[in-house]
Enzyme design. Structure first.
Site, PDB file in Angstrom:
ATOM      1  CB  ALA A 114       7.500  31.892  19.364  1.00  0.00           C
ATOM      2  CE  LYS A 115       2.094  30.973  13.169  1.00  0.00           C
ATOM      3  NZ  LYS A 115       1.628  32.334  12.851  1.00  0.00           N
TER       4      LYS A 115
END
Ligand code: NAD
Length: 425
Positions: A114-115
């Site tokens: 994720a980011k």
């Protein structure tokens, strides 16, 4: 799926999402990955775009744009940093989320990728404004983050203080303390010893292994590092403490070069006072462009994406490039470097030390039992060295370069998890 890659951004030589997708396709082709699984892996599982309205110090309301992208959660909760930068956009955050999926899989920790990020320029914001941005952004993405869902961490322009605000905001919203929602926290809030320096330390362990593998005598090598932030500085400091020679470092304002070697603690205190390494003596000022093209043994890009491109790759003169930053080398540049015999140690392996110690922090937070710094360093070394050895095995098996091998290892692990879980519903 109708997910299009936007126009090239003005500040990028290439679109990072196109780059990430190309790297995936290269690995997928070699392992004959099922076309359906490839399509699933090419696009993010979930994308959240939020407005972050805050009251500025002058009393006016300003609205910032924020993102949280979860690329793949098949191997565990999402994991990935939060970036504050004016150039943040959806393609960049999606690419970074995808790289996180591969990175967690390469080092074999139980996370997906994720980011997140907010489009803002922290240099032009006060600490109070940054705190308000963080608190509102976390409240907005609170729907999809949590210790079992997705665990943010620091990235460019965010730090332990930001992570303390993240932990506090999430905790206030649910009504009890949740230290496991974020990593990279200060020690007093359940942070892990050794987390701040972990990415830099991991870069050092992987550089040592890569030099051994490619028969480069690191003791006699000259090292050039682009970027003097969390990753670049900590890597430089640990190399220096080990007695290795760093001949050039840089930041966004420019670089400094001394062929006899830089005194890193002195450069650090200079940069703390002046806000840049530029002007430090004894050294010559150089541009970032010149720094990347210096004759050296080990080049470590530790700043931002898209730094080694088809334009400057023909002039790169190092023996190896160790990618401490995410996505610093474009696929076109990769090919040029390979033709020149320059070995590239890929980002998803080289800079995984941060996420490994983030994983240790999450484990410690969940158990409320904290380890000694020595234990953290030893376990980090073991995980990084194992990952390096496994990547080398894949290189030998498929007769591919190190990036492709790391991608093959990562994609195979994620694809296996996806197949075993099956498709819901
Ligand atoms: P940071 O904000 O602490 O430092 C970034 C450094 O790069 C600063 O010295 C800055 O001046 C410099 N820089 C920024 N733009 C530049 C440009 N255009 N040219 C030259 N230098 C420039 O960020 P960081 O946490 O050290 O992250 C650096 C890189 O490492 C990023 O690609 C990040 O995604 C990656 N990374 C960070 C971590 C982590 O734990 N912090 C983990 C894995 C990967």
């Amino acid at each position: 799926m109708n997910f299009t890659v936007s126009q090239k951004k003005k500040n990028y030589k290439v679109n990072p999402l196109e780059m990430a997708q190309q790297q995936l396709e290269t690995a997928a082709k070699i392992i004959h990955l099922d076309e359906g699984i490839l399509q699933k892996l090419k696009y993010p599982k979930r994308t959240l775009i939020v407005s972050v309205p805050i009251k500025m110090d002058n009393g006016k309301i300003r609205v910032f744009r924020g993102y949280r992208v979860q690329h793949n959660l098949d191997r565990g909760p999402g994991k990935g940093g939060i970036r504050y930068h004016p150039d943040v956009d959806l393609d960049e955050i999606t690419a970074l989320a995808m790289w996180m999926t591969w990175k967690c899989a390469v080092v074999n920790i139980p996370y997906g990728g994720a980011k997140g990020g907010v489009v803002c320029d922290p240099q032009k914001l006060s600490e109070q404004e940054l705190e308000r941005i963080t608190r509102r952004y976390i409240s907005e993405i609170g729907l999809i983050i949590g210790p079992e869902k997705d665990i943010p961490a620091p990235d460019i322009n965010t730090n332990p203080k930001t992570m303390a605000w993240v932990m506090d905001t999430f905790s206030m919203n649910v009504g009890y303390s949740v230290p496991g929602v974020v990593t990279g926290k200060p020690l007093s809030l359940g942070g892990s010893r050794g987390r701040t320096e972990a990415t830099g330390r991991g870069v050092v362990y992987i550089t040592q292994k890569a030099c051994e593998f490619y028969n480069i005598d690191i003791e006699k090598s000259s090292i050039v590092i682009q970027g003097f932030g969390n990753v670049g500085y900590n890597a430089a400091r640990i190399f220096y403490e080990l007695g290795y020679k760093i001949v050039a470092v840089s930041d966004v304002h420019g670089g400094i070069y001394n062929p006899d070697g830089l005194n890193i603690p002195e450069v650090y205190s200079y940069s703390q006072k002046k806000g840049t390494v530029v002007g430090y003596k004894p050294a010559k000022n150089i541009s970032n462009k010149e720094l990347l093209e210096l004759k050296c043994d080990i080049l470590i890009p530790a700043a931002i994406e898209g730094q080694i491109t088809q334009q400057n790759a023909p002039r790169i003169k190092s023996k190896i490039v160790v990618e401490a930053a995410n996505g610093p080398t474009t696929p076109q540049a990769d090919k040029i470097l390979a033709r020149k015999g320059i070995k590239v140690v890929p980002d998803i392996l080289a800079n995984a030390g941060g996420v490994v110690v983030s994983y240790f922090e999450w484990v410690q937070s969940l158990q409320a039992y904290f380890w000694k710094e020595k234990d953290v360093q030893e376990r980090l070394k073991e995980v990084m060295e194992n990952a390096f050895n496994e990547v080398v095995e894949v290189m030998k098996h498929y007769k591919v370069d190190m990036r492709t091998a790391a991608m093959i290892l990562a994609v195979s692990r994620v694809a296996e998890a996806t197949k075993l879980r099956g498709l819901y519903p």
